[in-house]
Design an enzyme around this catalytic site. Structure first.
Site, PDB file in Angstrom:
ATOM      1  N   LYS A 127       8.375  -7.274  13.867  1.00 26.38           N
ATOM      2  CA  LYS A 127       8.557  -5.855  13.534  1.00 26.38           C
ATOM      3  C   LYS A 127       9.454  -5.159  14.558  1.00 26.38           C
ATOM      4  O   LYS A 127      10.257  -4.287  14.201  1.00 26.38           O
ATOM      5  CB  LYS A 127       7.205  -5.157  13.440  1.00 26.38           C
ATOM      6  CG  LYS A 127       6.358  -5.586  12.256  1.00 26.38           C
ATOM      7  CD  LYS A 127       6.996  -5.245  10.917  1.00 26.38           C
ATOM      8  CE  LYS A 127       6.962  -3.745  10.639  1.00 26.38           C
ATOM      9  NZ  LYS A 127       7.510  -3.433   9.291  1.00 26.38           N
ATOM     10  N   ASP A 153      14.398  -9.074  -4.366  1.00 26.73           N
ATOM     11  CA  ASP A 153      13.803 -10.084  -3.486  1.00 26.73           C
ATOM     12  C   ASP A 153      14.283  -9.793  -2.075  1.00 26.73           C
ATOM     13  O   ASP A 153      15.424 -10.063  -1.721  1.00 26.73           O
ATOM     14  CB  ASP A 153      14.219 -11.482  -3.929  1.00 26.73           C
ATOM     15  CG  ASP A 153      13.518 -12.572  -3.121  1.00 26.73           C
ATOM     16  OD1 ASP A 153      12.880 -12.232  -2.101  1.00 26.73           O
ATOM     17  OD2 ASP A 153      13.615 -13.747  -3.503  1.00 26.73           O
ATOM     18  N   TRP A 175      -3.076   1.038  11.395  1.00 25.81           N
ATOM     19  CA  TRP A 175      -4.401   0.995  10.766  1.00 25.81           C
ATOM     20  C   TRP A 175      -4.355   1.573   9.345  1.00 25.81           C
ATOM     21  O   TRP A 175      -5.136   2.454   8.986  1.00 25.81           O
ATOM     22  CB  TRP A 175      -5.422   1.750  11.623  1.00 25.81           C
ATOM     23  CG  TRP A 175      -5.746   1.110  12.938  1.00 25.81           C
ATOM     24  CD1 TRP A 175      -4.931   0.298  13.673  1.00 25.81           C
ATOM     25  CD2 TRP A 175      -6.954   1.250  13.697  1.00 25.81           C
ATOM     26  NE1 TRP A 175      -5.559  -0.081  14.835  1.00 25.81           N
ATOM     27  CE2 TRP A 175      -6.796   0.477  14.887  1.00 25.81           C
ATOM     28  CE3 TRP A 175      -8.142   1.941  13.504  1.00 25.81           C
ATOM     29  CZ2 TRP A 175      -7.798   0.387  15.843  1.00 25.81           C
ATOM     30  CZ3 TRP A 175      -9.142   1.862  14.467  1.00 25.81           C
ATOM     31  CH2 TRP A 175      -8.970   1.088  15.620  1.00 25.81           C
ATOM     32  N   GLN A 234       0.816  -1.212   0.000  1.00 25.62           N
ATOM     33  CA  GLN A 234       0.000   0.000   0.000  1.00 25.62           C
ATOM     34  C   GLN A 234       0.853   1.266   0.000  1.00 25.62           C
ATOM     35  O   GLN A 234       0.644   2.177  -0.805  1.00 25.62           O
ATOM     36  CB  GLN A 234      -0.923   0.009   1.215  1.00 25.62           C
ATOM     37  CG  GLN A 234      -1.978  -1.074   1.231  1.00 25.62           C
ATOM     38  CD  GLN A 234      -2.940  -0.885   2.377  1.00 25.62           C
ATOM     39  OE1 GLN A 234      -3.863  -0.072   2.313  1.00 25.62           O
ATOM     40  NE2 GLN A 234      -2.710  -1.621   3.459  1.00 25.62           N
ATOM     41  N   ALA A 273       7.204  -5.401   3.756  1.00 21.75           N
ATOM     42  CA  ALA A 273       6.908  -6.020   5.051  1.00 21.75           C
ATOM     43  C   ALA A 273       6.007  -7.230   4.872  1.00 21.75           C
ATOM     44  O   ALA A 273       5.266  -7.341   3.888  1.00 21.75           O
ATOM     45  CB  ALA A 273       6.225  -5.019   5.990  1.00 21.75           C
ATOM     46  N   THR A 330       2.819  -8.521   6.370  1.00 24.27           N
ATOM     47  CA  THR A 330       1.783  -7.836   7.133  1.00 24.27           C
ATOM     48  C   THR A 330       0.579  -8.710   7.492  1.00 24.27           C
ATOM     49  O   THR A 330      -0.396  -8.202   8.035  1.00 24.27           O
ATOM     50  CB  THR A 330       1.279  -6.607   6.349  1.00 24.27           C
ATOM     51  OG1 THR A 330       0.798  -7.038   5.068  1.00 24.27           O
ATOM     52  CG2 THR A 330       2.401  -5.587   6.150  1.00 24.27           C
ATOM     53  N   ASP A 357       2.261  -0.104  15.270  1.00 22.23           N
ATOM     54  CA  ASP A 357       1.725  -0.001  16.625  1.00 22.23           C
ATOM     55  C   ASP A 357       1.747  -1.341  17.355  1.00 22.23           C
ATOM     56  O   ASP A 357       1.645  -1.391  18.584  1.00 22.23           O
ATOM     57  CB  ASP A 357       0.284   0.513  16.574  1.00 22.23           C
ATOM     58  CG  ASP A 357      -0.627  -0.385  15.734  1.00 22.23           C
ATOM     59  OD1 ASP A 357      -0.351  -0.518  14.529  1.00 22.23           O
ATOM     60  OD2 ASP A 357      -1.603  -0.936  16.269  1.00 22.23           O
ATOM     61  N   TYR A 366       3.806 -11.289  14.656  1.00 20.16           N
ATOM     62  CA  TYR A 366       3.966 -10.139  13.777  1.00 20.16           C
ATOM     63  C   TYR A 366       4.621  -8.964  14.522  1.00 20.16           C
ATOM     64  O   TYR A 366       5.603  -8.387  14.052  1.00 20.16           O
ATOM     65  CB  TYR A 366       2.614  -9.711  13.214  1.00 20.16           C
ATOM     66  CG  TYR A 366       2.643  -8.377  12.510  1.00 20.16           C
ATOM     67  CD1 TYR A 366       3.266  -8.240  11.270  1.00 20.16           C
ATOM     68  CD2 TYR A 366       2.073  -7.246  13.092  1.00 20.16           C
ATOM     69  CE1 TYR A 366       3.307  -7.003  10.626  1.00 20.16           C
ATOM     70  CE2 TYR A 366       2.101  -6.021  12.455  1.00 20.16           C
ATOM     71  CZ  TYR A 366       2.720  -5.898  11.230  1.00 20.16           C
ATOM     72  OH  TYR A 366       2.762  -4.675  10.612  1.00 20.16           O
TER      73      TYR A 366
END
Length: 301
Positions: free
Chosen positions: A132, A39, A153, A14, A63, A65, A105, A128
């Site tokens: 991170k 890659d 979000w 995104q 990432a 996600t 977050d 996850y």
């Protein structure tokens, strides 16, 4: 520096897509790469790409996600979010290039009653978040000019996200049950991209402008997931798109493989103080994204 060359890792995500769509071409040469050219799982691929592109600055928007899936794929999540992030940061450092690295977050457990500061204790609830957090640590250790930006979000006209899911489901149903006891800061990928380019341009004007460290970067204002859904449907309905009634439920009524933080709110005043960057209110950005999704029927893509 006449024109800044920026390597963006993670072409299909995104934020990466928002970066590619909004790069100020007169001042920045954005090189947005993903597989097969880059890659992120392959240290050799990272080294070759960084050497070949010779960037002045690197943005890591790549990432893993899939929050729930990470519970059954911990090695993959750690490879992408931690190991690869560290290798990319180190490769950038070898060229003297800063790295802007996106985090989340989910490094917090959500038990604090107030918005989280960068200095608050981290305590991820799942694979996850742990991957991170390790990524943050590796990036900071590998590059003395690392700027780590935690967001939350994230939604956009592209990829998989909450806004698109709500519109897609509302296209076939009259009522949706949505969690109301988790609160956070809905954040448009377009706004994240604008903020990243603003920081990059400061560096282009003055290489000493980079202040390393951890920063929070989310949309202004807060909402529960149910309130976010209600706003999405209000905008969509006004634009002639799908909408549904929202039934507010508790987290206990919607169990998931990974516990979500009840409080995902991040205090972003440090970013504003150091870089002069503040993201818009989430409602205005939601309106922009949802109106585009309705116009293009993008929820079904």
């Amino acid at each position: 520096m006449s024109r800044l060359k920026v390597l963006v890792a993670g072409r299909g995500g995104q934020v990466a897509r928002a970066l590619a769509a909004s790069a100020p071409a007169d001042r920045i040469q954005a090189v947005c790469l993903g597989r097969p050219e880059l890659d992120i799982r392959d240290a050799g691929s990272i080294a070759r790409v960084v050497e070949a592109t010779a960037p002045h600055l690197v943005i890591n928007a790549a990432a893993y996600t899939a929050v729930d899936q990470a519970e059954s794929e911990p090695d993959e999540a750690r490879l992408v979010n931690a190991a690869a992030a560290g290798v990319l940061a180190q490769a950038a450092a070898a060229r003297g290039a800063p790295i802007l690295h996106l985090s989340t977050d989910y490094v917090f457990n959500g038990e604090k009653p107030d918005p989280y500061l960068e200095t608050d204790t981290v305590n991820p609830l799942g694979v996850y978040g742990r991957s991170k957090l390790e990524g943050e640590q590796r990036v900071a250790q590998s590059n003395p000019q690392a700027v780590i930006l935690r967001t939350a979000w994230v939604y956009s006209p592209w990829g998989k996200n909450f806004a698109k899911t709500m519109l897609r489901v509302a296209d076939t149903r009259d009522e949706l049950a949505v969690v109301h006891d988790q609160r956070g800061n809905p954040t448009s990928a377009n706004d994240i991209a604008a903020a990243l380019w603003a920081i990059a341009l400061q560096y282009a004007e003055n290489p000493k402008a980079i202040v390393p460290g951890v920063f929070h970067m989310t949309g202004a204002g807060e909402a529960s997931w149910a309130e976010f859904a209600e706003e999405i449907f209000a905008v969509s309905s006004a634009a002639g798109g799908p909408s549904a009634q929202v039934k507010r439920i508790t987290t206990a009524e919607y169990p998931t493989p990974t516990r979500r933080p009840a409080n995902s709110r991040l205090d972003c005043s440090h970013l504003a103080a150091i870089y002069g960057v503040a993201l818009p209110d989430w409602r205005s950005s939601t309106r922009s994204v949802v109106e585009e999704l309705v116009r293009t029927k993008g929820w079904s893509a």
